[in-house]
Motif scaffolding. Structure first.
Motif, PDB file in Angstrom:
ATOM      1  N   LYS A  93      41.906 124.917  71.450  1.00  0.00           N
ATOM      2  CA  LYS A  93      42.742 125.028  70.262  1.00  0.00           C
ATOM      3  C   LYS A  93      41.946 124.727  68.999  1.00  0.00           C
ATOM      4  CE  LYS A  93      47.157 123.522  68.323  1.00  0.00           C
ATOM      5  NZ  LYS A  93      48.363 122.681  68.513  1.00  0.00           N
ATOM      6  N   GLU A  94      41.100 123.690  69.059  1.00  0.00           N
ATOM      7  CA  GLU A  94      40.279 123.336  67.896  1.00  0.00           C
ATOM      8  C   GLU A  94      39.265 124.437  67.591  1.00  0.00           C
ATOM      9  OE1 GLU A  94      38.637 119.633  69.124  1.00  0.00           O
ATOM     10  OE2 GLU A  94      40.410 118.451  68.532  1.00  0.00           O
ATOM     11  N   LEU A  95      38.682 125.021  68.618  1.00  0.00           N
ATOM     12  CA  LEU A  95      37.736 126.112  68.421  1.00  0.00           C
ATOM     13  C   LEU A  95      38.412 127.324  67.799  1.00  0.00           C
ATOM     14  CD1 LEU A  95      35.751 125.895  71.784  1.00  0.00           C
ATOM     15  CD2 LEU A  95      34.799 125.534  69.494  1.00  0.00           C
ATOM     16  N   LEU A  96      39.641 127.588  68.252  1.00  0.00           N
ATOM     17  CA  LEU A  96      40.385 128.719  67.715  1.00  0.00           C
ATOM     18  C   LEU A  96      40.699 128.502  66.242  1.00  0.00           C
ATOM     19  CD1 LEU A  96      41.841 131.402  68.243  1.00  0.00           C
ATOM     20  CD2 LEU A  96      43.859 130.081  68.915  1.00  0.00           C
ATOM     21  N   GLU A  97      41.139 127.286  65.886  1.00  0.00           N
ATOM     22  CA  GLU A  97      41.455 126.986  64.485  1.00  0.00           C
ATOM     23  C   GLU A  97      40.204 127.075  63.610  1.00  0.00           C
ATOM     24  OE1 GLU A  97      43.193 123.159  64.847  1.00  0.00           O
ATOM     25  OE2 GLU A  97      45.186 123.922  65.411  1.00  0.00           O
ATOM     26  N   LYS A  98      39.085 126.577  64.110  1.00  0.00           N
ATOM     27  CA  LYS A  98      37.831 126.634  63.358  1.00  0.00           C
ATOM     28  C   LYS A  98      37.381 128.077  63.170  1.00  0.00           C
ATOM     29  CE  LYS A  98      32.991 125.132  63.488  1.00  0.00           C
ATOM     30  NZ  LYS A  98      31.964 124.401  64.273  1.00  0.00           N
ATOM     31  N   HIS A  99      37.500 128.859  64.216  1.00  0.00           N
ATOM     32  CA  HIS A  99      37.110 130.269  64.147  1.00  0.00           C
ATOM     33  C   HIS A  99      37.938 131.014  63.108  1.00  0.00           C
ATOM     34  CE1 HIS A  99      36.027 134.316  65.425  1.00  0.00           C
ATOM     35  NE2 HIS A  99      37.311 134.583  65.604  1.00  0.00           N
ATOM     36  N   ARG A 100      39.240 130.745  63.099  1.00  0.00           N
ATOM     37  CA  ARG A 100      40.113 131.442  62.153  1.00  0.00           C
ATOM     38  C   ARG A 100      39.850 130.980  60.716  1.00  0.00           C
ATOM     39  NH1 ARG A 100      45.916 132.001  65.360  1.00  0.00           N
ATOM     40  NH2 ARG A 100      45.230 133.749  66.661  1.00  0.00           N
ATOM     41  N   GLU A 101      39.554 129.701  60.543  1.00  0.00           N
ATOM     42  CA  GLU A 101      39.249 129.212  59.205  1.00  0.00           C
ATOM     43  C   GLU A 101      37.961 129.845  58.678  1.00  0.00           C
ATOM     44  OE1 GLU A 101      39.433 127.348  55.606  1.00  0.00           O
ATOM     45  OE2 GLU A 101      40.994 127.538  57.161  1.00  0.00           O
ATOM     46  N   GLU A 102      36.960 129.953  59.528  1.00  0.00           N
ATOM     47  CA  GLU A 102      35.700 130.589  59.129  1.00  0.00           C
ATOM     48  C   GLU A 102      35.925 132.060  58.779  1.00  0.00           C
ATOM     49  OE1 GLU A 102      33.219 129.863  62.483  1.00  0.00           O
ATOM     50  OE2 GLU A 102      32.617 127.856  61.800  1.00  0.00           O
ATOM     51  N   ARG A 103      36.800 132.702  59.526  1.00  0.00           N
ATOM     52  CA  ARG A 103      37.090 134.105  59.243  1.00  0.00           C
ATOM     53  C   ARG A 103      37.834 134.255  57.938  1.00  0.00           C
ATOM     54  NH1 ARG A 103      40.373 137.430  63.653  1.00  0.00           N
ATOM     55  NH2 ARG A 103      42.064 136.204  62.760  1.00  0.00           N
ATOM     56  N   ARG A 104      38.766 133.325  57.655  1.00  0.00           N
ATOM     57  CA  ARG A 104      39.491 133.376  56.378  1.00  0.00           C
ATOM     58  C   ARG A 104      38.552 133.184  55.197  1.00  0.00           C
ATOM     59  NH1 ARG A 104      43.750 130.731  59.280  1.00  0.00           N
ATOM     60  NH2 ARG A 104      42.867 128.689  58.779  1.00  0.00           N
ATOM     61  N   MET A 105      37.614 132.248  55.356  1.00  0.00           N
ATOM     62  CA  MET A 105      36.660 132.001  54.283  1.00  0.00           C
ATOM     63  C   MET A 105      35.746 133.202  54.055  1.00  0.00           C
ATOM     64  SD  MET A 105      35.631 128.022  55.097  1.00  0.00           S
ATOM     65  CE  MET A 105      34.436 127.977  53.770  1.00  0.00           C
ATOM     66  N   ALA A 106      35.362 133.853  55.142  1.00  0.00           N
ATOM     67  CA  ALA A 106      34.516 135.038  55.027  1.00  0.00           C
ATOM     68  C   ALA A 106      35.270 136.171  54.347  1.00  0.00           C
ATOM     69  CB  ALA A 106      34.041 135.473  56.402  1.00  0.00           C
ATOM     70  N   ASP A 107      36.553 136.322  54.693  1.00  0.00           N
ATOM     71  CA  ASP A 107      37.362 137.369  54.072  1.00  0.00           C
ATOM     72  C   ASP A 107      37.563 137.093  52.588  1.00  0.00           C
ATOM     73  OD1 ASP A 107      37.563 138.634  56.498  1.00  0.00           O
ATOM     74  OD2 ASP A 107      39.549 137.818  56.985  1.00  0.00           O
ATOM     75  N   ALA A 108      37.739 135.796  52.245  1.00  0.00           N
ATOM     76  CA  ALA A 108      37.982 135.436  50.844  1.00  0.00           C
ATOM     77  C   ALA A 108      36.749 135.665  49.975  1.00  0.00           C
ATOM     78  CB  ALA A 108      38.413 133.976  50.754  1.00  0.00           C
ATOM     79  N   ALA A 109      35.571 135.658  50.617  1.00  0.00           N
ATOM     80  CA  ALA A 109      34.334 135.841  49.857  1.00  0.00           C
ATOM     81  C   ALA A 109      34.142 137.278  49.385  1.00  0.00           C
ATOM     82  CB  ALA A 109      33.145 135.412  50.717  1.00  0.00           C
TER      83      ALA A 109
END
Length: 201
Positions: free
Chosen positions: A184-200
């Motif tokens: 679950k923690e890995l999934l949340e971290k992965h999604r947060e990294e993806r959101r940050m990449a999309d926001a860039a």
């Protein structure tokens, strides 16, 4: 243990004795009894058709070579799964590849009940999460991946899993809890990294 598995174990014990006593055809019948269960575990743990086939055949070769060590008084499926699990762990340590495709794990991680009818939007969200979890499973160690598979794919009890991986049921429960939490923690971290990449962008 359900009645069908008890019946299979009884028949397997009889065939094992026959094979050890010099009746080679008994082994073929023994393989037929448990082939679907062994293949299901292999398919859930190993990506790649040819790798899975090779591992499946290797497991049955080990069974044939060690069948004289099997105690017919004990459940055959536990003895067989122990050989299968050790083979899978050895393979995974070399290949570092894992595929776990099971809706129960997905539902357990997110702790929501199954819906009788899923909307298209819900289906797509779950499919995406399922894909992410499959990729993230490689971050778990081999034993934890195997425990998750035996629990959520084979539906085995903590006691049965413990007898296969050499742990008591409390340790199995602890490992399952930690593995689910880590996923679950890995999934949340992965999604947060993806959101940050999309926001860039």
């Amino acid at each position: 243990m359900d009645q069908e598995l008890a019946r299979l174990n009884s028949e397997a014990a009889r065939l094992a004795v026959q094979f050890v006593n010099g009746q080679p055809r008994a082994f073929h019948r023994l393989v037929l009894l448990f082939a679907p269960r062994v293949m299901r575990i292999v398919r859930k743990l190993v990506s790649g058709y040819h790798d899975g086939e090779d591992l499946y055949n290797e497991i049955w070769l080990k069974v044939a070579q060690n069948l004289h060590k099997y105690d017919p008084a004990l459940p055959f499926h536990s003895w067989l799964y122990r050989i299968a699990s050790n083979s899978c762990i050895d393979f995974l340590r070399k290949k570092r590849e894992i595929v776990l495709e099971d809706e129960q794990l997905l539902l357990h991680v997110h702790k929501h009940p199954a819906e009788t009818v899923k909307s298209p939007e819900r289906f797509l969200v779950e499919k995406e999460t399922h894909t992410e979890l499959t990729a993230l499973m490689d971050n778990l160690n081999e034993t934890d991946r195997l425990i998750l598979t035996l629990r959520f794919v084979e539906g085995m009890s903590y006691e049965e899993i413990g007898s296969i991986v050499g742990m008591n049921k409390n340790t199995v429960g602890t490992r399952l809890f930690r593995a689910r939490k880590q996923l679950k923690e890995l999934l949340e971290k992965h999604r947060e990294e993806r959101r940050m990449a999309d926001a860039a962008y």
